[in-house]
Design a protein around this motif. Sequence first.
Motif, short mmCIF file in Angstrom:
data_model
loop_
_atom_site.label_atom_id
_atom_site.label_comp_id
_atom_site.label_asym_id
_atom_site.label_seq_id
_atom_site.Cartn_x
_atom_site.Cartn_y
_atom_site.Cartn_z
N GLU B 307 -5.64 0.72 -11.33
CA GLU B 307 -5.03 0.64 -9.99
C GLU B 307 -4.52 0.30 -9.34
OE1 GLU B 307 -8.05 3.47 -8.94
OE2 GLU B 307 -7.35 5.23 -11.01
N LEU B 308 -3.80 0.18 -8.42
CA LEU B 308 -2.74 -1.09 -7.99
C LEU B 308 -2.54 -0.30 -6.60
CD1 LEU B 308 0.63 -2.47 -8.35
CD2 LEU B 308 0.08 0.13 -9.16
N ASP B 309 -2.75 -1.27 -5.26
CA ASP B 309 -1.91 0.24 -4.23
C ASP B 309 -1.09 -1.25 -3.20
OD1 ASP B 309 -4.24 1.48 -3.24
OD2 ASP B 309 -6.25 0.51 -2.89
N VAL B 310 0.25 -0.27 -3.21
CA VAL B 310 1.47 -0.89 -2.54
C VAL B 310 1.52 0.02 -1.60
CG1 VAL B 310 3.69 -1.20 -2.86
CG2 VAL B 310 2.32 -1.03 -4.71
N ALA B 311 1.29 -0.48 -0.60
CA ALA B 311 1.62 0.73 0.96
C ALA B 311 3.19 1.22 0.78
CB ALA B 311 2.19 -0.85 2.07
N GLY B 312 2.57 2.86 1.33
CA GLY B 312 4.38 3.45 1.48
C GLY B 312 3.98 3.65 -0.18
N SER B 313 3.67 3.12 -1.17
CA SER B 313 3.70 3.70 -2.22
C SER B 313 2.64 5.35 -2.82
CB SER B 313 3.76 2.96 -3.49
OG SER B 313 3.10 3.58 -4.93
N ASP B 314 3.43 6.13 -3.55
CA ASP B 314 1.68 7.42 -3.89
C ASP B 314 1.37 6.71 -5.13
OD1 ASP B 314 2.82 8.59 -1.97
OD2 ASP B 314 4.50 9.58 -2.68
N ASN B 315 2.23 5.87 -6.14
CA ASN B 315 1.44 6.05 -7.34
C ASN B 315 0.48 4.58 -7.17
OD1 ASN B 315 1.49 5.58 -10.14
ND2 ASN B 315 3.22 3.72 -10.40
N SER B 316 -0.49 4.89 -7.75
CA SER B 316 -1.67 4.23 -7.87
C SER B 316 -1.86 3.30 -8.75
CB SER B 316 -2.70 4.70 -6.95
OG SER B 316 -3.64 5.47 -8.21
N VAL B 317 -1.45 3.99 -10.31
CA VAL B 317 -1.99 3.00 -11.10
C VAL B 317 -0.63 1.72 -11.91
CG1 VAL B 317 -2.72 4.38 -14.02
CG2 VAL B 317 -2.57 6.00 -12.10
N LEU B 318 -1.72 1.23 -12.19
CA LEU B 318 -1.23 0.40 -13.22
C LEU B 318 -1.17 0.32 -14.36
CD1 LEU B 318 0.79 -1.63 -12.65
CD2 LEU B 318 -1.44 -3.33 -12.27
N VAL B 319 -1.99 0.17 -15.32
CA VAL B 319 -1.80 0.90 -16.23
C VAL B 319 -3.52 2.03 -16.77
CG1 VAL B 319 -2.76 -0.73 -18.82
CG2 VAL B 319 -2.13 -1.63 -16.79
N PRO B 320 -2.85 2.91 -17.44
CA PRO B 320 -3.86 3.61 -17.29
C PRO B 320 -5.01 3.44 -18.77
CG PRO B 320 -1.35 4.67 -19.12
CD PRO B 320 -1.12 3.22 -18.01
N VAL B 321 -4.18 2.62 -19.34
CA VAL B 321 -5.71 2.31 -20.77
C VAL B 321 -5.31 1.20 -21.87
CG1 VAL B 321 -4.55 3.90 -22.05
CG2 VAL B 321 -6.85 3.09 -22.00
#
Lengths: 176, 456
Positions: B307-321
Amino acid sequence: METGSAPAAGRSGAEETARAPVDEPVWTGLPPDLLRMRRMLLVVWLGLLALAAGLVPGILVGPAWAAFTLLPLAPAAWGWVLLGRNWRSWRYAERADDLLISRGVLWHEETVVPYGRMQLVEVTSGPVERRFGLASVQLHTAAAATDAAIPGLHPAEAERLRDRLSELGEARSAGL
Amino acid sequence: MTTREPDDEVRGAEPVTERRLHPVTPLRRAWAPFAVIVGWAVHDPDQAQRQLTRLTTTTLLIAVAVIVPAAALYGFLSWWFTHFAVTGTDLRIRTGLLFRRTAHIRLERIQAIDVTRPLLARVAGVAKLRLDVVGTGKKDELAFLGEREARALRAELLARAAGFAPETAHDVGEAPARELLRVPPRVLAVALVLTGATWGSLLAALVVPSVLWLATGSVWTVLATALPLLGAAGASSVGRFVGEYDWSVSASPDGLRIDHGLLDRAHETVPPGRVQSVRIIEPLLWRWWGARRRGRAQRGGSWVRVELDVAGSDNSVLVPVAPREAAEEIVARGLPGVTVPRAASLSPAPRRAGRCVPLWWRGYGIAVTGGVFAARHGLLGRVLALVPHAKVQSVRLTQGPWQRWWGLADLRVDSGAGGTVTARLRDAGEAAELLRGQAERSRTGRRDARPDRWMT
């Protein structure tokens, strides 16, 4: 801990850091007015409580029950001491690149906020604080968890801190 | 920042050409009245039927004759009055029929660009484009644009944000992308089956209504609890599968590109230097499965979710598996110059930490490398959180009375985008050392950080 002699030590120390390149934090404590204000609030509120605790049973049940008025005195004495300890534990230091805030006796917390990360510096002052000639400085960064606040400074010092922080923040500002 | 001045000069000469959204936009809310009627009918069937039978054909016709043109007019006008324009420094959105609203979104502040195509929009051949900037909301998305137009606009915005000169930005086109990872549907399905939350929500959806049925015997209570629970169970199993289907991550000079979705396709571009923090998550069952696979000498290590955090973005998954090695390679792309610390290189919490947090203290560990501060927690499922030194917003040391007694302290590192990475139960002296050191590291880290306009 040089907390007791805080404000005076802070002033003379600030000149020292200007000379010394070693970035040793020079701590500044909070003004004693804050302690006076908090103790007064404690006495006022617990005094009212003591009055109520004495009057209500005293009138309703009997004069002997007015002894309940002594009950809030213990927390008052305890609070008096705690407020003093808490006030002594608060201190802050302006270093070359960041602001240090240290506080708390039982639950101790120390915060470092780099100047370049400050998004907003706020000076607030409530009616009671104004009566005692005090103001609080609150720092905001892009992280909501940053809870850097300095309560109860003299307004002149609060404004100096605000101006200095925003000036340094501008000089060292960085994107997210 | 070096391109700023030419930009400003050119802006005077360059006429700001305003554009409108795709003409299909007014239809985007067309389903809303039907949804209201259907919702009302489902909520209160008797009442709805009685009201509907009372309606005569004439009243129905009059209502239709009034409502349909009014709604059409509103949709048309709100489309007509919405304009957007790309200038050298910002994207301007001008909208509003009665309450005018103009938003100028600065391009160098872009954290990520999302292009999403919901199912119906895919049928119509249109897409939504959204710029993630701190503070923007749903109202700042451009919905809808033609698919080709959305892609061209994204390429242009990224080129301008990267620092290409305005006159060339339009023709730079899309940066070439190289696919790093694609999650096969079978792996995704197995991973979801091996996720505790899937089974937990299913179990709750079965057990809670049954218990309620036995206890109360009221159909309505059971339905009222069963429906949301079933919905949650569906969302956490089927919904996740559909949303994370065909997940692919590619690398390009414009940063990481993330593509996913079975019905609704979503595409996200995260430019370099925008990732605030990364979490590598290893659920318990995935660790067990990984150990079993290793036992049978199959290819690929155990799986992780990133998971990743990008300011202002809703999506938090970078790689599900993905297998650990592949996931770590992608993390190294998202956070340039960072290697994910090995599990063996983490320094564990001291033994006496067990006095504060029994058993779970074994999961705690931290590592400080040249690029990141990393902290791990969790005994059964493991979470390793990484914050680049350059993204640290503030550092806090906290110590409660019981921790003081044992000479321990917690260190909290706050990153932008609201994330906090906590290194729990370190030796008090070590924590104080880390506090000072982290402040110093984040200062030097910021100095080496790449500029906001990553191509300059």
